[in-house]
Design a protein around this motif. Structure first.
Motif, PDB file in Angstrom:
ATOM      1  N   ILE A 110      64.289  83.148 -65.618  1.00 50.94           N
ATOM      2  CA  ILE A 110      65.426  82.244 -65.736  1.00 50.94           C
ATOM      3  C   ILE A 110      65.281  81.134 -64.703  1.00 50.94           C
ATOM      4  N   CYS A 111      65.548  79.905 -65.104  1.00 53.97           N
ATOM      5  CA  CYS A 111      65.655  78.804 -64.139  1.00 53.97           C
ATOM      6  C   CYS A 111      66.654  77.802 -64.699  1.00 53.97           C
ATOM      7  N   ASP A 112      67.850  77.775 -64.124  1.00 59.12           N
ATOM      8  CA  ASP A 112      68.856  76.824 -64.581  1.00 59.12           C
ATOM      9  C   ASP A 112      68.431  75.402 -64.225  1.00 59.12           C
ATOM     10  N   ALA A 113      68.997  74.433 -64.932  1.00 59.00           N
ATOM     11  CA  ALA A 113      68.524  73.052 -64.839  1.00 59.00           C
ATOM     12  C   ALA A 113      68.842  72.367 -63.524  1.00 59.00           C
ATOM     13  N   ASP A 114      69.716  72.968 -62.699  1.00 57.82           N
ATOM     14  CA  ASP A 114      69.993  72.355 -61.399  1.00 57.82           C
ATOM     15  C   ASP A 114      69.311  73.090 -60.254  1.00 57.82           C
ATOM     16  N   ASP A 115      68.476  74.084 -60.561  1.00 53.64           N
ATOM     17  CA  ASP A 115      67.650  74.769 -59.571  1.00 53.64           C
ATOM     18  C   ASP A 115      66.186  74.449 -59.862  1.00 53.64           C
ATOM     19  N   TYR A 116      65.284  74.926 -59.005  1.00 52.08           N
ATOM     20  CA  TYR A 116      63.867  74.733 -59.322  1.00 52.08           C
ATOM     21  C   TYR A 116      63.011  75.691 -58.501  1.00 52.08           C
ATOM     22  N   TRP A 117      61.767  75.881 -58.977  1.00 56.30           N
ATOM     23  CA  TRP A 117      60.792  76.719 -58.285  1.00 56.30           C
ATOM     24  C   TRP A 117      59.912  75.843 -57.408  1.00 56.30           C
ATOM     25  N   CYS A 118      59.598  76.317 -56.208  1.00 55.19           N
ATOM     26  CA  CYS A 118      58.794  75.528 -55.270  1.00 55.19           C
ATOM     27  C   CYS A 118      57.437  76.160 -54.984  1.00 55.19           C
ATOM     28  N   SER A 119      57.087  77.197 -55.703  1.00 59.83           N
ATOM     29  CA  SER A 119      55.773  77.830 -55.568  1.00 59.83           C
ATOM     30  C   SER A 119      55.092  77.868 -56.931  1.00 59.83           C
ATOM     31  N   SER A 120      53.860  77.404 -56.994  1.00 64.50           N
ATOM     32  CA  SER A 120      53.126  77.403 -58.272  1.00 64.50           C
ATOM     33  C   SER A 120      52.650  78.804 -58.649  1.00 64.50           C
ATOM     34  N   ARG A 121      52.738  79.766 -57.712  1.00 69.50           N
ATOM     35  CA  ARG A 121      52.286  81.129 -57.974  1.00 69.50           C
ATOM     36  C   ARG A 121      53.446  82.104 -58.129  1.00 69.50           C
ATOM     37  N   LYS A 122      54.654  81.578 -58.242  1.00 64.72           N
ATOM     38  CA  LYS A 122      55.834  82.436 -58.375  1.00 64.72           C
ATOM     39  C   LYS A 122      55.669  83.440 -59.515  1.00 64.72           C
ATOM     40  N   LEU A 123      55.467  82.939 -60.714  1.00 66.50           N
ATOM     41  CA  LEU A 123      55.382  83.820 -61.874  1.00 66.50           C
ATOM     42  C   LEU A 123      54.166  84.734 -61.802  1.00 66.50           C
ATOM     43  N   SER A 124      53.036  84.210 -61.349  1.00 64.88           N
ATOM     44  CA  SER A 124      51.823  85.043 -61.321  1.00 64.88           C
ATOM     45  C   SER A 124      51.988  86.220 -60.372  1.00 64.88           C
ATOM     46  N   ARG A 125      52.651  86.010 -59.228  1.00 70.16           N
ATOM     47  CA  ARG A 125      52.875  87.113 -58.287  1.00 70.16           C
ATOM     48  C   ARG A 125      53.778  88.179 -58.904  1.00 70.16           C
ATOM     49  N   GLN A 126      54.871  87.733 -59.531  1.00 69.65           N
ATOM     50  CA  GLN A 126      55.811  88.698 -60.093  1.00 69.65           C
ATOM     51  C   GLN A 126      55.219  89.426 -61.285  1.00 69.65           C
ATOM     52  N   ILE A 127      54.538  88.696 -62.148  1.00 65.37           N
ATOM     53  CA  ILE A 127      53.955  89.324 -63.333  1.00 65.37           C
ATOM     54  C   ILE A 127      52.848  90.293 -62.950  1.00 65.37           C
ATOM     55  N   ALA A 128      52.014  89.916 -61.969  1.00 61.52           N
ATOM     56  CA  ALA A 128      50.931  90.809 -61.543  1.00 61.52           C
ATOM     57  C   ALA A 128      51.487  92.130 -61.030  1.00 61.52           C
ATOM     58  N   TYR A 129      52.571  92.061 -60.272  1.00 60.25           N
ATOM     59  CA  TYR A 129      53.169  93.293 -59.770  1.00 60.25           C
ATOM     60  C   TYR A 129      53.696  94.141 -60.922  1.00 60.25           C
ATOM     61  N   MET A 130      54.375  93.515 -61.863  1.00 57.97           N
ATOM     62  CA  MET A 130      54.962  94.265 -62.952  1.00 57.97           C
ATOM     63  C   MET A 130      53.912  94.817 -63.902  1.00 57.97           C
ATOM     64  N   GLU A 131      52.797  94.130 -64.031  1.00 57.07           N
ATOM     65  CA  GLU A 131      51.703  94.646 -64.856  1.00 57.07           C
ATOM     66  C   GLU A 131      51.122  95.926 -64.253  1.00 57.07           C
ATOM     67  N   SER A 132      51.082  95.987 -62.923  1.00 50.15           N
ATOM     68  CA  SER A 132      50.497  97.158 -62.266  1.00 50.15           C
ATOM     69  C   SER A 132      51.528  98.236 -61.953  1.00 50.15           C
ATOM     70  N   HIS A 133      52.804  97.944 -62.204  1.00 51.79           N
ATOM     71  CA  HIS A 133      53.877  98.923 -61.970  1.00 51.79           C
ATOM     72  C   HIS A 133      54.761  98.989 -63.226  1.00 51.79           C
ATOM     73  N   PRO A 134      54.329  99.748 -64.224  1.00 57.28           N
ATOM     74  CA  PRO A 134      55.075  99.795 -65.495  1.00 57.28           C
ATOM     75  C   PRO A 134      56.485 100.352 -65.365  1.00 57.28           C
ATOM     76  N   GLU A 135      56.790 101.017 -64.257  1.00 52.29           N
ATOM     77  CA  GLU A 135      58.141 101.542 -64.046  1.00 52.29           C
ATOM     78  C   GLU A 135      59.103 100.465 -63.578  1.00 52.29           C
ATOM     79  N   CYS A 136      58.591  99.282 -63.253  1.00 59.39           N
ATOM     80  CA  CYS A 136      59.412  98.199 -62.717  1.00 59.39           C
ATOM     81  C   CYS A 136      60.061  97.413 -63.852  1.00 59.39           C
ATOM     82  N   ALA A 137      61.391  97.322 -63.821  1.00 54.55           N
ATOM     83  CA  ALA A 137      62.133  96.616 -64.871  1.00 54.55           C
ATOM     84  C   ALA A 137      62.358  95.148 -64.532  1.00 54.55           C
TER      85      ALA A 137
END
Length: 329
Positions: A98-125
């Motif tokens: 989720i990213c509302d239109a008045d907020d923003y992400w400041c790291s280009s690796r935000k999604l890759s870090r979170q997705i990598a963790y969740m890929e290796s931890h299937p119990e993580c919701a």
């Protein structure tokens, strides 16, 4: 889907709701489009009949990234909750952010870090991270989560919403986004409800790294009427979740404790007999016994009442540069 090696590549849909956000949406979209990593990305922008230049700005980005941006302009204004739900129903990816239109992400690796963790931890919701709070009216900045949340289950989240919406990534398949509870369309805290629905299906993981900027409203004092309505909004979300999960759910005790605290704070706001009757009725319906009445401190939200150290930090932060969205390749 598969990469060139035949290994499955995760995909992520980012839901962005917008209504008259022409001043901000360039940064919001830029932060999403600048994401890097081994995943497929789609941005779903839900424009709720904006009357400013928001639609034109979205369309300009869509023309630049036609394969990555789905531009949806609602035929009629759905409101915040309805716009969220309409966007959720379009999500098909393995992960949802989720990213509302008045907020923003400041790291280009935000999604890759979170997705990598969740890929290796299937119990993580769901995963979430620290954010930089930015008070546009004063230029002050602060970091969220001075007390770091521990990884865990729904128990701690049931007592306090410590997840900033722009920081979250959900494992999409754990909740049927096409069959959300009907009451979510009238709930004024849909972000907390979504966090709870997902946390009920798995574990939560926190990243201490700040990877997004959250614009916060001016920190002036609230009137007691405004304070009452803010508390009521939070209470209704807890009440609806209690009814949804049932008394035997692991989240029930925390939700009841949180609901009790909110009702006590609402009663402390004083005001009309109608407001007090609402508090008494809701407490009775939930079987909650309220503590002794304590009147609210009308100056508790005033900037003049902030601790001296906090005020100094705020003043110094004005001179620190605000993080910007990552540069596009």
């Amino acid at each position: 889907m598969s990469g060139r090696t035949g290994v499955s590549v995760p995909d992520v849909d980012v839901v962005m709701i917008a209504y008259n956000k022409a001043r901000y949406i360039d940064e919001a979209i830029a932060g999403v489009m600048a994401q890097k990593g081994d995943f497929r990305l789609r941005l779903i922008v839900m424009d709720d009949c904006s009357t400013d230049a928001t639609p034109e700005i979205i369309d300009r980005w869509r023309r630049r990234f036609p394969d990555k941006i789905l531009n949806v302009r609602n035929p009629r204004n759905l409101g915040l909750q309805g716009n969220y739900v309409a966007g959720f129903r379009l999500v098909t990816a393995r992960y949802m952010a989720i990213c509302d239109a008045d907020d923003y992400w400041c790291s280009s690796r935000k999604l890759s870090r979170q997705i990598a963790y969740m890929e290796s931890h299937p119990e993580c919701a769901l995963t979430f991270h620290r954010v930089i709070n930015y008070y546009e009216s004063t230029g002050e900045k602060s970091l969220s989560h001075r007390q770091r949340p521990s990884d865990g289950d729904i128990g701690q989240l049931s007592r306090c919403n410590f997840i900033t919406n722009l920081s979250v990534v959900y494992r999409r398949e754990l909740v049927d986004l096409t069959a959300l509870p009907d009451w979510i369309l009238t709930d004024r805290s849909p972000d907390y409800v979504m966090h709870m629905l997902y946390a009920a299906r798995g574990m939560i993981h926190f990243f201490n790294r700040p990877m997004g900027v959250y614009r916060k409203a001016e920190g002036s004092s609230w009137s007691l009427t405004e304070r009452f309505e803010q508390l009521k909004m939070a209470f209704v979300a807890r009440r609806n979740l209690l009814e949804h999960f049932g008394d035997g759910h692991p989240a029930a005790e925390g939700l009841r404790d949180s609901a009790r605290s909110l009702l006590e704070a609402m009663r402390g706001c004083g005001g009309s007999a109608e407001r007090q009757a609402y508090v008494d009725r809701e407490a009775s319906d939930l079987g909650i016994v309220l503590a002794e009445y304590v009147a609210a401190d009308t100056g508790s939200r005033s900037g003049m009442r902030r601790p001296i150290l906090s005020r100094i930090r705020g003043l110094v932060s004005r001179f620190l540069p605000r993080p910007r969205p990552p540069r596009l390749a």
